[in-house]
Design a protein around this motif. Structure first.
Motif, short mmCIF file in Angstrom:
data_model
loop_
_atom_site.label_atom_id
_atom_site.label_comp_id
_atom_site.label_asym_id
_atom_site.label_seq_id
_atom_site.Cartn_x
_atom_site.Cartn_y
_atom_site.Cartn_z
N LEU A 61 -59.80 18.90 84.11
CA LEU A 61 -59.29 19.50 85.34
C LEU A 61 -60.11 19.02 86.53
O LEU A 61 -61.34 19.04 86.51
CB LEU A 61 -59.36 21.03 85.22
CG LEU A 61 -58.77 21.87 86.35
CD1 LEU A 61 -58.27 23.21 85.81
CD2 LEU A 61 -59.79 22.12 87.47
N LEU A 62 -59.41 18.62 87.59
CA LEU A 62 -60.05 18.23 88.83
C LEU A 62 -59.80 19.29 89.89
O LEU A 62 -58.64 19.62 90.18
CB LEU A 62 -59.50 16.88 89.33
CG LEU A 62 -59.95 16.47 90.74
CD1 LEU A 62 -61.46 16.22 90.80
CD2 LEU A 62 -59.18 15.23 91.22
N GLU A 120 -60.39 6.76 87.35
CA GLU A 120 -59.45 5.83 86.71
C GLU A 120 -58.06 6.45 86.64
O GLU A 120 -57.89 7.67 86.74
CB GLU A 120 -59.94 5.48 85.30
CG GLU A 120 -61.29 4.79 85.25
CD GLU A 120 -61.25 3.40 85.86
OE1 GLU A 120 -60.17 2.76 85.78
OE2 GLU A 120 -62.27 2.96 86.40
N GLU A 121 -57.07 5.62 86.43
CA GLU A 121 -55.70 6.11 86.24
C GLU A 121 -55.62 7.01 85.01
O GLU A 121 -56.31 6.80 84.01
CB GLU A 121 -54.73 4.94 86.10
CG GLU A 121 -54.59 4.10 87.35
CD GLU A 121 -53.58 2.99 87.19
OE1 GLU A 121 -52.93 2.93 86.12
OE2 GLU A 121 -53.45 2.17 88.12
N GLU A 122 -54.78 8.04 85.11
CA GLU A 122 -54.47 8.94 83.99
C GLU A 122 -55.74 9.57 83.40
O GLU A 122 -55.94 9.60 82.19
CB GLU A 122 -53.68 8.20 82.92
CG GLU A 122 -52.36 7.64 83.45
CD GLU A 122 -51.52 6.95 82.39
OE1 GLU A 122 -51.92 6.96 81.20
OE2 GLU A 122 -50.46 6.41 82.74
N THR A 123 -56.58 10.12 84.29
CA THR A 123 -57.84 10.74 83.87
C THR A 123 -57.69 12.23 83.59
O THR A 123 -58.28 12.75 82.63
CB THR A 123 -58.92 10.54 84.96
OG1 THR A 123 -59.19 9.16 85.11
CG2 THR A 123 -60.21 11.27 84.60
N ILE A 149 -54.00 9.50 89.18
CA ILE A 149 -55.11 9.92 88.30
C ILE A 149 -54.71 10.99 87.29
O ILE A 149 -55.50 11.33 86.42
CB ILE A 149 -56.33 10.39 89.11
CG1 ILE A 149 -56.01 11.65 89.91
CG2 ILE A 149 -56.81 9.26 90.03
CD1 ILE A 149 -57.22 12.24 90.63
N LEU A 150 -53.47 11.51 87.41
CA LEU A 150 -52.99 12.46 86.41
C LEU A 150 -52.41 11.74 85.20
O LEU A 150 -51.78 10.68 85.32
CB LEU A 150 -51.92 13.38 87.00
CG LEU A 150 -52.40 14.62 87.75
CD1 LEU A 150 -51.22 15.30 88.43
CD2 LEU A 150 -53.12 15.60 86.83
N ALA A 247 -46.21 21.03 90.53
CA ALA A 247 -45.47 19.78 90.31
C ALA A 247 -46.02 19.07 89.08
O ALA A 247 -47.20 19.22 88.74
CB ALA A 247 -45.57 18.87 91.52
N VAL A 248 -45.17 18.32 88.40
CA VAL A 248 -45.54 17.68 87.15
C VAL A 248 -45.29 16.19 87.25
O VAL A 248 -44.28 15.74 87.81
CB VAL A 248 -44.72 18.27 85.98
CG1 VAL A 248 -45.04 17.55 84.66
CG2 VAL A 248 -45.01 19.77 85.84
N LYS A 249 -46.21 15.39 86.70
CA LYS A 249 -46.04 13.94 86.64
C LYS A 249 -45.14 13.58 85.47
O LYS A 249 -45.41 13.98 84.34
CB LYS A 249 -47.40 13.26 86.48
CG LYS A 249 -47.33 11.75 86.34
CD LYS A 249 -48.69 11.12 86.33
CE LYS A 249 -48.62 9.62 86.12
NZ LYS A 249 -49.92 8.97 86.16
#
Length: 249
Positions: A61-62, A120-123, A149-150, A247-249
């Protein structure tokens, strides 16, 4: 000096003066969260529904512009693996105080969210972003970075203004005096008002920027609610000035 640095120093001072959003939670609140009893806010008064989060245990979690030792300790108590990014040194200090007191690990990063985020991407599985992009001129780059990043299926929880507060000046909130957008970098009168009210450097944003920007970044909006200021004439008249979105990726 760039406006982002000015805001960082202003918020540092607010925290030292006892700013509501800079007061870390106490030990009792942390223990209650460990026992499953907790609430957090994205906007001034309403608690975020627990179902917006899902199971937090083990989730990365960020807390984006979410320093202050208020939300991250709750999420850590619930078993999340937390990172907090904030540009205010005092807000980061508050996070450190609680983490050391309660003996949990959290990554604390002082960084400007108007710049590319240092991940990084998708962290992350979840980003928690309470009202703060009112201190940023352009919000759509932030939504794009959040999407980047999600992880696929990751959740963005965000609190934001709808622009109404910026129509008024002073505490009375009885007369519309400002045009929109409210942008002190382009309108000297807006800057003068903020200096008089000690408001930092703030900007209004449209729903096209706030919600439309999330959709254009690739997010799928799943829920939202409105909220008031919690005090003042607009609040007494039950006029919503904030929106929280899921919102969801």
């Amino acid at each position: 000096m760039e406006y982002q640095n000015m805001n960082s120093k202003t918020i540092d001072r607010w925290v030292k003066e006892g700013w509501e959003w800079g007061k870390p939670i106490d030990h009792t609140t942390y223990i209650s969260a460990k026992n499953g009893i907790w609430e957090v806010k994205l906007t001034p008064t309403k608690n975020v529904p627990h179902e917006w989060f899902g199971d937090l245990k083990g989730k990365k979690l960020l807390g984006l512009a979410s320093g202050g030792g208020q939300q991250m300790p709750i999420f850590s108590a619930c078993g999340a693996i937390c990172t907090v990014l904030d540009y205010s040194e005092e807000q980061i200090k508050s996070e450190k105080i609680v983490a050391e007191r309660e003996q949990y690990k959290i990554d604390m990063i002082r960084a400007d969210m108007t710049k590319p985020l240092p991940f990084e991407e998708e962290t992350f599985d979840l980003i928690f972003h309470p009202v703060s992009n009112c201190y940023v001129e352009a919000v759509e780059p932030i939504w794009r970075e959040c999407y980047r990043i999600l992880k696929p299926g990751g959740i963005l929880l965000a609190g934001m203004d709808n622009g109404i507060n910026y129509l008024f000046s002073g505490e009375e909130e009885t007369e519309v005096v400002n045009t929109l957008p409210f942008n002190p970098l382009k309108n000297p009168e807006h800057m003068k008002q903020l200096e008089q009210e000690d408001g930092g450097i703030q900007f209004s944003h449209t729903l096209e920027e706030q919600i439309g920007g999330q959709l254009r970044a690739g997010f799928r909006l799943t829920n939202l609610y409105e909220d008031t200021n919690g005090e003042g004439r607009l609040s007494e008249m039950n006029i919503p000035c904030y929106i929280a979105t899921r919102a969801v990726k």
